[in-house]
Design an enzyme around this catalytic site. Structure first.
Site, PDB file in Angstrom:
ATOM      1  N   CYS A 114      71.383  42.609 -23.593  1.00  0.00           N
ATOM      2  CA  CYS A 114      72.567  43.115 -22.881  1.00  0.00           C
ATOM      3  C   CYS A 114      72.886  44.575 -23.222  1.00  0.00           C
ATOM      4  CB  CYS A 114      73.775  42.235 -23.166  1.00  0.00           C
ATOM      5  SG  CYS A 114      73.468  40.507 -22.821  1.00  0.00           S
ATOM      6  N   HIS A 242      80.352  45.892 -21.903  1.00  0.00           N
ATOM      7  CA  HIS A 242      79.478  44.839 -21.397  1.00  0.00           C
ATOM      8  C   HIS A 242      80.346  43.638 -21.026  1.00  0.00           C
ATOM      9  CE1 HIS A 242      76.576  41.763 -20.975  1.00  0.00           C
ATOM     10  NE2 HIS A 242      76.742  41.244 -22.177  1.00  0.00           N
ATOM     11  N   ASN A 272      78.259  37.064 -16.715  1.00  0.00           N
ATOM     12  CA  ASN A 272      77.549  38.015 -17.582  1.00  0.00           C
ATOM     13  C   ASN A 272      76.169  38.283 -16.975  1.00  0.00           C
ATOM     14  OD1 ASN A 272      75.985  39.194 -19.582  1.00  0.00           O
ATOM     15  ND2 ASN A 272      76.732  37.867 -21.226  1.00  0.00           N
TER      16      ASN A 272
HETATM   17  O1  UT7 Z   1      75.841  38.902 -23.694  1.00  0.00           O
HETATM   18  C1  UT7 Z   1      76.176  38.117 -24.773  1.00  0.00           C
HETATM   19  C2  UT7 Z   1      76.097  36.683 -24.373  1.00  0.00           C
HETATM   20  N1  UT7 Z   1      76.971  35.732 -24.950  1.00  0.00           N
HETATM   21  C3  UT7 Z   1      78.280  35.849 -25.207  1.00  0.00           C
HETATM   22  O2  UT7 Z   1      78.884  36.857 -25.084  1.00  0.00           O
HETATM   23  C4  UT7 Z   1      78.973  34.586 -25.661  1.00  0.00           C
HETATM   24  C5  UT7 Z   1      80.170  34.867 -26.531  1.00  0.00           C
HETATM   25  N2  UT7 Z   1      80.902  33.615 -26.794  1.00  0.00           N
HETATM   26  C6  UT7 Z   1      81.724  33.096 -25.890  1.00  0.00           C
HETATM   27  O3  UT7 Z   1      81.939  33.658 -24.834  1.00  0.00           O
HETATM   28  C7  UT7 Z   1      82.444  31.820 -26.250  1.00  0.00           C
HETATM   29  O4  UT7 Z   1      82.154  31.464 -27.592  1.00  0.00           O
HETATM   30  C8  UT7 Z   1      82.071  30.624 -25.309  1.00  0.00           C
HETATM   31  C9  UT7 Z   1      82.674  30.877 -23.927  1.00  0.00           C
HETATM   32  C10 UT7 Z   1      80.576  30.475 -25.220  1.00  0.00           C
HETATM   33  C11 UT7 Z   1      82.682  29.353 -25.847  1.00  0.00           C
HETATM   34  O5  UT7 Z   1      84.087  29.495 -25.997  1.00  0.00           O
HETATM   35  P1  UT7 Z   1      84.810  29.090 -27.359  1.00  0.00           P
HETATM   36  O6  UT7 Z   1      86.243  29.299 -27.152  1.00  0.00           O
HETATM   37  O7  UT7 Z   1      84.140  29.832 -28.478  1.00  0.00           O
HETATM   38  O8  UT7 Z   1      84.520  27.538 -27.413  1.00  0.00           O
HETATM   39  P2  UT7 Z   1      83.807  26.701 -28.571  1.00  0.00           P
HETATM   40  O9  UT7 Z   1      82.349  26.990 -28.592  1.00  0.00           O
HETATM   41  O10 UT7 Z   1      84.612  26.836 -29.825  1.00  0.00           O
HETATM   42  O11 UT7 Z   1      84.022  25.248 -28.023  1.00  0.00           O
HETATM   43  C12 UT7 Z   1      85.321  24.651 -27.966  1.00  0.00           C
HETATM   44  C13 UT7 Z   1      85.157  23.262 -27.356  1.00  0.00           C
HETATM   45  C14 UT7 Z   1      84.037  22.456 -27.981  1.00  0.00           C
HETATM   46  O12 UT7 Z   1      84.453  21.119 -28.013  1.00  0.00           O
HETATM   47  P3  UT7 Z   1      85.041  20.468 -29.367  1.00  0.00           P
HETATM   48  O13 UT7 Z   1      83.957  20.606 -30.387  1.00  0.00           O
HETATM   49  O14 UT7 Z   1      86.256  21.263 -29.693  1.00  0.00           O
HETATM   50  O15 UT7 Z   1      85.326  19.068 -28.948  1.00  0.00           O
HETATM   51  C15 UT7 Z   1      82.892  22.614 -27.006  1.00  0.00           C
HETATM   52  O16 UT7 Z   1      82.013  21.521 -27.045  1.00  0.00           O
HETATM   53  O17 UT7 Z   1      84.833  23.412 -25.982  1.00  0.00           O
HETATM   54  C16 UT7 Z   1      83.636  22.664 -25.696  1.00  0.00           C
HETATM   55  N3  UT7 Z   1      82.914  23.346 -24.648  1.00  0.00           N
HETATM   56  C17 UT7 Z   1      83.197  23.172 -23.343  1.00  0.00           C
HETATM   57  N4  UT7 Z   1      84.109  22.410 -22.725  1.00  0.00           N
HETATM   58  C18 UT7 Z   1      84.159  22.461 -21.384  1.00  0.00           C
HETATM   59  C19 UT7 Z   1      81.909  24.246 -24.752  1.00  0.00           C
HETATM   60  N5  UT7 Z   1      81.514  24.656 -23.534  1.00  0.00           N
HETATM   61  C20 UT7 Z   1      82.298  24.002 -22.637  1.00  0.00           C
HETATM   62  C21 UT7 Z   1      82.390  24.001 -21.231  1.00  0.00           C
HETATM   63  N6  UT7 Z   1      83.337  23.233 -20.666  1.00  0.00           N
HETATM   64  N7  UT7 Z   1      81.602  24.761 -20.463  1.00  0.00           N
END
Ligand code: UT7
Length: 315
Positions: A114, A242, A272
Site C-alpha cells: 500500500c 492511504h 482499500n
Molecule cells: O492497507 C493496510 C491493510 N489493512 C488494514 O489497514 C487493516 C487495519 N485494521 C482494521 O481496519 C481493523 O482492525 C479491522 C476492520 C480489520 C477489524 O476491526 P477491529 O475493530 O480491529 O475488530 P477486531 O478484529 O477487534 O474484531 C472485533 C470482533 C471480533 O469478534 P469477538 O472476538 O469480539 O467476538 C471479530 O471476530 O469483530 C469480529 N469481526 C467481525 N464481525 C462482523 C471481525 N470481522 C468482522 C466482520 N463482521 N466483518
C-alpha cells in the site's frame, strides 16, 4: 530544491459495485458493522474482461490527457502494484504498449504494497534528477486487482478491499518543496498475500496489529517530513492518507487537532485499493478543483512488509 510537480492526474475504477449487503450474503457480517468499524459502504471489483493493466491503462491515459503533455516526453513509467496479472512483462510495459509510448521510455513495476505509490514518486524523482534533459516526465501508476486475492469466506479481510487504479504525470520543478521519509520492518506475519505451498494467493492479516502499526506510524511519517521542512501541520493544506480504514484516518486527524477537510477520504466508495488509493484520491480532488498553486500536501501511507512512507509535495 528540485521538487516533484504533479502536472496531470487520472483514475479508473471498475463499474461493478459491491455493497456491504452483497458482501454480507455469504458471511456473518452486516452493513452496520462494516460501516462503523471501517467507514466502507461499497467497493468496486473487476469484471471478467478487466485486468490490472486495463485499469492502469485507463488511469494513465486520463493522467496524460489531463497533463496535456506529449507521450514522447515521458521517460519513465513506474507501476506500483502487488496484484499484477502475470509476473512478466510488467504492468508498466503493458501500459507502454497499449498507449503506444515510444521505446525511449524505461518501464518497470515496484511492489511496496500500500506504500507503493509513494515509493514510486520518490523513485521517479531520483531517476529524473539523473536525466540531462530536466524537462522529461515520469508517469507513476498505482493499480490493483485485489478481488483476485480475497477469500470471500474470511470476513476479517474480504470486507476491506477493492479494485482500482490512479496515475500521476510528474516532472522536476526548481525551487519546489519536497521531502520524503520511508522505511520497512521486514515483517511477513502481520499482513501478507499468499504463502509458500499454497495454491491460492489470499490476503492474510492480523487486523488489530495493522491498525496499531498504522496509527503510530502515520504520525511519525508526518512529523519526519514536517521537521525536515521546518513546517508545522498548520502550514499543510491537505494530508492525503492511504485509505485503509476511516478510524485510522480519524485517529490521526484527532491527534493533530485538524479539521476533517484537511484529511480527504473516499474509502466509503472504494474500500482499500492499496497502492491505488492515494492516486485515486488525488485525481478525484483534482476533478473537484480542490488544488491551487502553492498548496502544500503530505501523502502518507503504510502497508504489507511492513512498509511506510510520506512525501511532502507542492502543488
Ligand atoms: O492497507 C493496510 C491493510 N489493512 C488494514 O489497514 C487493516 C487495519 N485494521 C482494521 O481496519 C481493523 O482492525 C479491522 C476492520 C480489520 C477489524 O476491526 P477491529 O475493530 O480491529 O475488530 P477486531 O478484529 O477487534 O474484531 C472485533 C470482533 C471480533 O469478534 P469477538 O472476538 O469480539 O467476538 C471479530 O471476530 O469483530 C469480529 N469481526 C467481525 N464481525 C462482523 C471481525 N470481522 C468482522 C466482520 N463482521 N466483518
Amino acid at each position: 530544491m528540485n521538487g516533484l510537480k504533479i502536472v496531470g492526474l487520472g483514475h479508473f475504477v471498475p463499474e461493478n459495485v459491491y455493497t456491504n449487503d452483497e458482501i454480507s450474503k455469504n458471511i456473518e457480517t452486516d452493513d452496520e458493522w462494516i460501516r462503523t468499524r471501517t467507514g466502507i459502504e461499497e467497493r468496486r471489483f473487476v469484471g471478467n474482461d478487466e485486468t490490472n493493466y486495463s485499469l492502469a491503462v485507463k488511469a494513465a491515459d486520463m493522467a496524460i490527457k489531463n497533463a496535456g503533455v506529449s507521450k514522447d516526453d515521458i521517460s519513465y513509467i513506474i507501476t506500483c502494484t502487488f496484484s499484477a496479472d502475470f509476473p512478466v512483462p510488467s504492468i508498466a510495459c503493458m501500459v507502454q504498449s497499449e498507449l503506444e509510448i515510444g521505446d525511449s521510455c524505461t518501464c518497470f513495476d515496484i511492489n511496496a504494497a500500500c506504500s507503493g505509490f509513494l515509493y514510486g514518486l520518490h523513485t521517479v524523482r531520483g531517476l529524473l534528477l539523473q536525466e540531462k534533459d530536466k524537462n522529461k516526465y515520469g508517469l507513476v501508476i498505482g493499480s490493483e486487482v485485489i478481488s483476485r486475492h480475497l477469500d470471500m469466506n474470511d470476513r476479517e479481510t474480504c470486507i476491506l478491499f477493492g479494485d482500482g487504479a490512479g496515475a500521476a504525470v510528474v516532472k522536476l520543478e526548481e525551487n519546489y518543496l519536497y521531502e520524503f521519509t520511508s522505511g520497512s520492518k521486514g515483517n511477513y506475519e502481520v499482513l501478507h498475500v499468499g504463502a509458500l505451498n499454497e495454491d491460492k494467493q489470499y490476503v492474510g492479516m492480523k487486523g488489530k496489529d495493522v491498525f496499531k502499526f498504522a496509527v503510530t506510524t502515520i504520525p511519525k511519517c508526518i512529523n519526519n517530513v514536517l521537521n525536515e521542512s521546518n513546517l508545522s501541520i498548520d502550514d499543510i493544506d491537505y494530508v492525503v492518507c492511504h485509505q485503509a480504514n476511516k478510524r485510522i484516518i480519524e485517529a490521526v486527524m484527532t491527534k493533530y487537532k485538524q479539521p476533517a477537510e484537511k484529511f480527504p477520504m473516499n474509502i466509503m466508495k472504494y474500500g482499500n485499493t492499496s497502492a491505488a488509493s492515494i492516486p485515486i484520491m488525488l485525481s478525484e480532488m483534482n476533478e473537484k478543483g480542490m488544488f491551487k498553486k502553492g498548496q502544500k500536501v503530505i501523502l502518507v501511507g503504510f502497508g504489507a512488509g511492513l512498509t511506510w512512507a510520506a512525501n511532502l509535495i507542492e502543488i
